[in-house]
Design a protein around this motif. Sequence first.
Motif, PDB file in Angstrom:
ATOM      1  N   LEU B 118      15.532 -50.185 -20.602  1.00  0.00           N
ATOM      2  CA  LEU B 118      14.613 -50.780 -21.580  1.00  0.00           C
ATOM      3  C   LEU B 118      13.165 -50.703 -21.097  1.00  0.00           C
ATOM      4  CD1 LEU B 118      16.631 -53.908 -22.745  1.00  0.00           C
ATOM      5  CD2 LEU B 118      16.131 -51.824 -24.034  1.00  0.00           C
ATOM      6  N   LEU B 119      12.960 -51.001 -19.844  1.00  0.00           N
ATOM      7  CA  LEU B 119      11.597 -50.965 -19.315  1.00  0.00           C
ATOM      8  C   LEU B 119      11.084 -49.535 -19.289  1.00  0.00           C
ATOM      9  CD1 LEU B 119      11.848 -53.647 -16.495  1.00  0.00           C
ATOM     10  CD2 LEU B 119      10.633 -53.797 -18.672  1.00  0.00           C
ATOM     11  N   ARG B 120      11.979 -48.632 -19.025  1.00  0.00           N
ATOM     12  CA  ARG B 120      11.585 -47.236 -19.023  1.00  0.00           C
ATOM     13  C   ARG B 120      11.106 -46.849 -20.417  1.00  0.00           C
ATOM     14  NH1 ARG B 120      14.017 -42.726 -20.477  1.00  0.00           N
ATOM     15  NH2 ARG B 120      13.165 -40.794 -19.647  1.00  0.00           N
ATOM     16  N   ALA B 121      11.815 -47.331 -21.418  1.00  0.00           N
ATOM     17  CA  ALA B 121      11.426 -47.031 -22.799  1.00  0.00           C
ATOM     18  C   ALA B 121      10.024 -47.564 -23.077  1.00  0.00           C
ATOM     19  CB  ALA B 121      12.427 -47.645 -23.768  1.00  0.00           C
ATOM     20  N   ALA B 122       9.687 -48.638 -22.402  1.00  0.00           N
ATOM     21  CA  ALA B 122       8.381 -49.255 -22.650  1.00  0.00           C
ATOM     22  C   ALA B 122       7.226 -48.530 -21.983  1.00  0.00           C
ATOM     23  CB  ALA B 122       8.400 -50.711 -22.202  1.00  0.00           C
ATOM     24  N   ARG B 124       7.349 -45.030 -21.083  1.00  0.00           N
ATOM     25  CA  ARG B 124       7.365 -43.573 -21.159  1.00  0.00           C
ATOM     26  C   ARG B 124       6.187 -43.047 -21.965  1.00  0.00           C
ATOM     27  NH1 ARG B 124      10.917 -42.624 -26.008  1.00  0.00           N
ATOM     28  NH2 ARG B 124      11.172 -40.452 -25.420  1.00  0.00           N
ATOM     29  N   ALA B 127       5.835 -43.543 -25.574  1.00  0.00           N
ATOM     30  CA  ALA B 127       5.670 -44.908 -26.048  1.00  0.00           C
ATOM     31  C   ALA B 127       4.236 -45.384 -25.900  1.00  0.00           C
ATOM     32  CB  ALA B 127       6.606 -45.837 -25.284  1.00  0.00           C
ATOM     33  N   LEU B 128       3.429 -44.604 -25.213  1.00  0.00           N
ATOM     34  CA  LEU B 128       2.042 -45.010 -24.997  1.00  0.00           C
ATOM     35  C   LEU B 128       1.102 -43.975 -25.600  1.00  0.00           C
ATOM     36  CD1 LEU B 128       2.422 -46.197 -21.286  1.00  0.00           C
ATOM     37  CD2 LEU B 128       2.441 -47.575 -23.355  1.00  0.00           C
ATOM     38  N   PRO B 129       0.779 -44.152 -26.853  1.00  0.00           N
ATOM     39  CA  PRO B 129      -0.032 -43.166 -27.570  1.00  0.00           C
ATOM     40  C   PRO B 129      -1.487 -43.214 -27.140  1.00  0.00           C
ATOM     41  CG  PRO B 129       0.342 -45.043 -28.974  1.00  0.00           C
ATOM     42  CD  PRO B 129       1.039 -45.330 -27.677  1.00  0.00           C
ATOM     43  N   LEU B 130      -1.734 -42.804 -25.896  1.00  0.00           N
ATOM     44  CA  LEU B 130      -3.091 -42.853 -25.351  1.00  0.00           C
ATOM     45  C   LEU B 130      -3.377 -41.587 -24.570  1.00  0.00           C
ATOM     46  CD1 LEU B 130      -2.777 -46.442 -23.875  1.00  0.00           C
ATOM     47  CD2 LEU B 130      -4.201 -45.832 -25.839  1.00  0.00           C
ATOM     48  N   VAL B 138      -2.780 -48.193 -18.505  1.00  0.00           N
ATOM     49  CA  VAL B 138      -1.994 -49.173 -19.252  1.00  0.00           C
ATOM     50  C   VAL B 138      -0.607 -49.295 -18.627  1.00  0.00           C
ATOM     51  CG1 VAL B 138      -0.815 -49.598 -21.443  1.00  0.00           C
ATOM     52  CG2 VAL B 138      -3.224 -48.929 -21.418  1.00  0.00           C
ATOM     53  N   ALA B 141      -0.804 -51.503 -15.759  1.00  0.00           N
ATOM     54  CA  ALA B 141      -0.957 -52.901 -16.162  1.00  0.00           C
ATOM     55  C   ALA B 141       0.372 -53.487 -16.623  1.00  0.00           C
ATOM     56  CB  ALA B 141      -2.005 -53.007 -17.262  1.00  0.00           C
ATOM     57  N   ILE B 142       1.130 -52.709 -17.357  1.00  0.00           N
ATOM     58  CA  ILE B 142       2.432 -53.184 -17.831  1.00  0.00           C
ATOM     59  C   ILE B 142       3.354 -53.456 -16.645  1.00  0.00           C
ATOM     60  CG2 ILE B 142       4.543 -52.538 -19.065  1.00  0.00           C
ATOM     61  CD1 ILE B 142       2.795 -50.942 -21.010  1.00  0.00           C
ATOM     62  N   SER B 145       2.449 -56.537 -14.835  1.00  0.00           N
ATOM     63  CA  SER B 145       2.882 -57.724 -15.559  1.00  0.00           C
ATOM     64  C   SER B 145       4.379 -57.963 -15.381  1.00  0.00           C
ATOM     65  CB  SER B 145       2.524 -57.551 -17.040  1.00  0.00           C
ATOM     66  OG  SER B 145       3.033 -58.614 -17.793  1.00  0.00           O
TER      67      SER B 145
END
Lengths: 159, 159
Positions: B118-122, B124, B127-130, B138, B141-142, B145
């Motif tokens: 799940l964390l990997r999904a967050a 990848r 998942a980070l359109p930047l 980011v 930072a995630i 946290s």
Amino acid sequence: MRSLVDQIEAYIKEMLARSPNGLLEIQRQELAQAFACAPSQITYVLSTRFSVEQGYLVESRRGGGGFVRIVKLPLNARDSLQFLVERIVGQEVSQQIAEGLLRRLEEDQLISRRERVLLRAAIRREALPLELPARDQVRAAILRSVLLTLMVPGMAGEK
Amino acid sequence: MRSLVDQIEAYIKEMLARSPNGLLEIQRQELAQAFACAPSQITYVLSTRFSVEQGYLVESRRGGGGFVRIVKLPLNARDSLQFLVERIVGQEVSQQIAEGLLRRLEEDQLISRRERVLLRAAIRREALPLELPARDQVRAAILRSVLLTLMVPGMAGEK
DNA sequence: ATCAACAGGTCAAAGATAGTCAAAAGGGCA
DNA sequence: TGCCCTTTTGACTATCTTTGACCTGTTGAT
């Protein structure tokens, strides 16, 4: 004659159907060669025929030994989460809404208490050093990715 | 075919697993010969797959009787998490490094398999359109946290 | 002390994949 | 035909791996 996209789509689905775990790993260029087309054609097929909305998850790795992995998400898991994804895709999600969503996932026992705490840590304001509206957009994208992952075979009910 | 790095990585981990004290000492060139590759390939494997973030300590000696020593450091205390946070705070973290870190957290049983997925999904890329470098910032930072959350009393060992 | 042989380290270039994007090509239909 | 949507292609980009030339540290012989 059927178009190339259609042929490639059919081929991939055939391979997926044969795979015991609904998972296929293949090299983009290898596939392109087999169909005598540009490699980017494969990317096109994947994005138009194996999109999230259609219930597929696609991951890849570049460089030597690179590959494309295609996972078929089972329909029943999709039903339960599909609407959530649709609600969020391409949208912005505030922290409040996001926390509500996570709470809901826990209530429905799709994630555990601890998972919720961890995911909350990943989407809280302090974890996303961005200005609005970018922050809410990134949060939406993260949640979308997490929801999709929850749909992957073997993820449900294994808390 | 799996890439050379993957094969060498697997080999080293296998050796480490067999070792009674989680310690492996080997000659770089010997390993390179076994895999018929450039010695610097071994250095590459060590730096990308056996980094500190992933819980490994690599030491070496040059000259006659030289060697490379690889030690797996278990992550069991809050202290070690504190260390990881410090290493990541204010930094950028690539997807590769991040995945290594999550793998390590799982190996050391600070998070479950499912939590890692799940964390990997967050974190990848998709998942980070930047754009870079914002994306890597980011992600840092995630992770920061999430690590801080894991340090909260009551979070450890409640998987 | 000096030097040669013997490790391992660094770094940048080359190689191997995959992704992006927009232009060109096709195809259906008012 | 003209317009619009989809498909196909290719040039350019991003990421990961592999290699090799050159650098640094150790050891042992003289």
